[in-house]
Design an enzyme around this catalytic site. Structure first.
Site, PDB file in Angstrom:
ATOM      1  N   CYS A 101      92.772  41.788  40.398  1.00 12.08           N
ATOM      2  CA  CYS A 101      93.109  40.647  40.020  1.00 12.08           C
ATOM      3  C   CYS A 101      92.537  40.027  38.660  1.00 12.08           C
ATOM      4  O   CYS A 101      93.245  39.597  37.696  1.00 12.08           O
ATOM      5  CB  CYS A 101      92.898  39.400  41.037  1.00 12.08           C
ATOM      6  SG  CYS A 101      93.650  39.762  42.465  1.00 12.08           S
ATOM      7  N   HIS A 102      91.280  40.316  38.437  1.00 12.47           N
ATOM      8  CA  HIS A 102      90.228  39.367  37.621  1.00 12.47           C
ATOM      9  C   HIS A 102      90.406  40.100  36.211  1.00 12.47           C
ATOM     10  O   HIS A 102      90.216  39.625  35.101  1.00 12.47           O
ATOM     11  CB  HIS A 102      88.984  39.059  38.004  1.00 12.47           C
ATOM     12  CG  HIS A 102      89.083  38.062  39.022  1.00 12.47           C
ATOM     13  ND1 HIS A 102      88.976  36.473  38.556  1.00 12.47           N
ATOM     14  CD2 HIS A 102      88.894  38.072  40.140  1.00 12.47           C
ATOM     15  CE1 HIS A 102      88.777  35.783  39.951  1.00 12.47           C
ATOM     16  NE2 HIS A 102      88.885  36.857  40.711  1.00 12.47           N
ATOM     17  N   ARG A 129      82.425  31.544  46.703  1.00 17.48           N
ATOM     18  CA  ARG A 129      83.898  31.865  46.141  1.00 17.48           C
ATOM     19  C   ARG A 129      83.915  33.486  46.372  1.00 17.48           C
ATOM     20  O   ARG A 129      85.114  33.850  46.430  1.00 17.48           O
ATOM     21  CB  ARG A 129      83.668  31.693  44.502  1.00 17.48           C
ATOM     22  CG  ARG A 129      84.876  31.825  43.768  1.00 17.48           C
ATOM     23  CD  ARG A 129      85.828  30.734  44.190  1.00 17.48           C
ATOM     24  NE  ARG A 129      87.123  31.124  43.606  1.00 17.48           N
ATOM     25  CZ  ARG A 129      88.161  31.945  43.916  1.00 17.48           C
ATOM     26  NH1 ARG A 129      87.689  32.829  45.071  1.00 17.48           N
ATOM     27  NH2 ARG A 129      89.420  32.197  43.293  1.00 17.48           N
ATOM     28  N   CYS A 187      58.256  26.068  45.300  1.00 18.28           N
ATOM     29  CA  CYS A 187      58.819  27.321  45.034  1.00 18.28           C
ATOM     30  C   CYS A 187      59.054  27.799  43.553  1.00 18.28           C
ATOM     31  O   CYS A 187      59.552  26.965  42.788  1.00 18.28           O
ATOM     32  CB  CYS A 187      60.276  27.284  45.841  1.00 18.28           C
ATOM     33  SG  CYS A 187      61.124  28.742  45.798  1.00 18.28           S
ATOM     34  N   CYS A 224      88.320  43.605  43.071  1.00 20.36           N
ATOM     35  CA  CYS A 224      88.195  42.386  42.163  1.00 20.36           C
ATOM     36  C   CYS A 224      88.617  42.644  40.803  1.00 20.36           C
ATOM     37  O   CYS A 224      89.505  41.555  40.142  1.00 20.36           O
ATOM     38  CB  CYS A 224      86.648  42.148  41.899  1.00 20.36           C
ATOM     39  SG  CYS A 224      85.523  42.216  43.362  1.00 20.36           S
ATOM     40  N   CYS A 267      87.337  35.460  47.785  1.00 25.39           N
ATOM     41  CA  CYS A 267      88.101  36.548  47.314  1.00 25.39           C
ATOM     42  C   CYS A 267      88.192  37.621  48.491  1.00 25.39           C
ATOM     43  O   CYS A 267      89.416  38.162  48.603  1.00 25.39           O
ATOM     44  CB  CYS A 267      87.473  36.889  45.891  1.00 25.39           C
ATOM     45  SG  CYS A 267      87.790  35.922  44.691  1.00 25.39           S
TER      46      CYS A 267
END
Length: 267
Positions: A180-181, A221, A77, A177, A225
């Protein structure tokens, strides 16, 4: 190492984590969480001689060289730097692949090649196996400079979609997103640091997260979230995962970040 032995050791390590956290919470004077996490990490290395994530990587290595129904291994691959080349491959993903005519992150690329190269049917591919193989391949990019620079029209489209998803508020909690971030970047949720893409968010996965006692990939992850802000989780290997990953790692690339392991997460 067999899967049974791996889980026994992970369980022992997890128990050690609880003991360590218990000792931490009994301290009269709070310790610096980064220093404490690094101390626990060192303790596990000295006690067991191996970190939990390394066991997943070892399993991934066995699966990488396992022959599929076609008689081929994943050495056939192209993961972004040529057939069978793993050194630094994770650092350039997600990227556009001419054979599938789509942008793929490492996890979707593993999923693709297990079908197109090895001959597995989609329902024969186990999610845990993709995670282990992803972890193994990612170990060849530890400390590598992130190099996600969208150039192909399909990559630019994914970047723009990822940026749109990043700022779109949705769900019963009206969250995104960015809420928060970006808004709380630099602060902490319990012991975990909150970071923005420009601060390198995403440069620690895949990794074993002590506090959850699980191995997380980037797609895991992202799903965590979504679940946390009460939005239905996207299916694995979806454009949502890939677009958000392109956006986060492209921003991390602009800021000059490398892949690294934060104290709370470890391979």
């Amino acid at each position: 190492m067999g899967r049974k032995k791996r889980w026994i050791l992970v369980g022992v390590v997890a128990l050690g984590t609880l003991v360590g956290v218990g000792a931490y919470t009994q301290q009269q004077k709070p310790l610096d969480p980064f220093e404490e996490a690094m101390r626990q990490r060192q303790m596990y290395l000295e006690t067991f001689g191996v970190l939990p994530g390394e066991l997943f990587a070892e399993e991934g290595k066995e699966l990488f060289f396992r022959k599929g129904p076609s008689g081929k291994t994943l050495e056939e691959c192209d993961f972004g730097k040529g057939k069978g080349v793993l050194e630094g491959a994770y650092a350039v993903l997600p990227k556009y692949f001419p054979d599938t005519k789509r942008v793929e992150d490492l996890e979707s690329r593993v999923y693709t090649c297990m079908q197109t190269v090895q001959g597995y049917k989609p329902n024969e591919i186990k999610r845990d196996e993709v995670k282990a193989i992803t972890t193994y391949i990612a170990t060849f990019s530890s400390k590598a400079k992130i190099q996600v620079v969208p150039k192909h029209p399909a990559e630019l489209a994914m970047y723009n979609l990822g940026r749109e998803l990043w700022y779109t508020r949705a769900g019963a909690r009206d969250m995104s997103c960015a809420v928060c971030h970006d808004q709380y970047a630099g602060q902490r949720v319990r012991l975990s640091p909150v970071r923005s893409p420009k601060q390198g968010l995403g440069n620690e996965w895949p990794a074993y997260r002590f506090e959850e006692d699980k191995l997380y990939t980037m797609e895991d992850r992202i799903n965590f979230c979504y679940e946390s802000i009460a939005i239905p989780k996207p299916e694995f290997y979806s454009d949502v995962h890939i677009a958000l990953t392109v956006y986060m790692l492209a921003e991390a690339t602009k800021a000059g970040h490398s892949f690294e392991e934060l104290p709370f997460f470890t391979r």
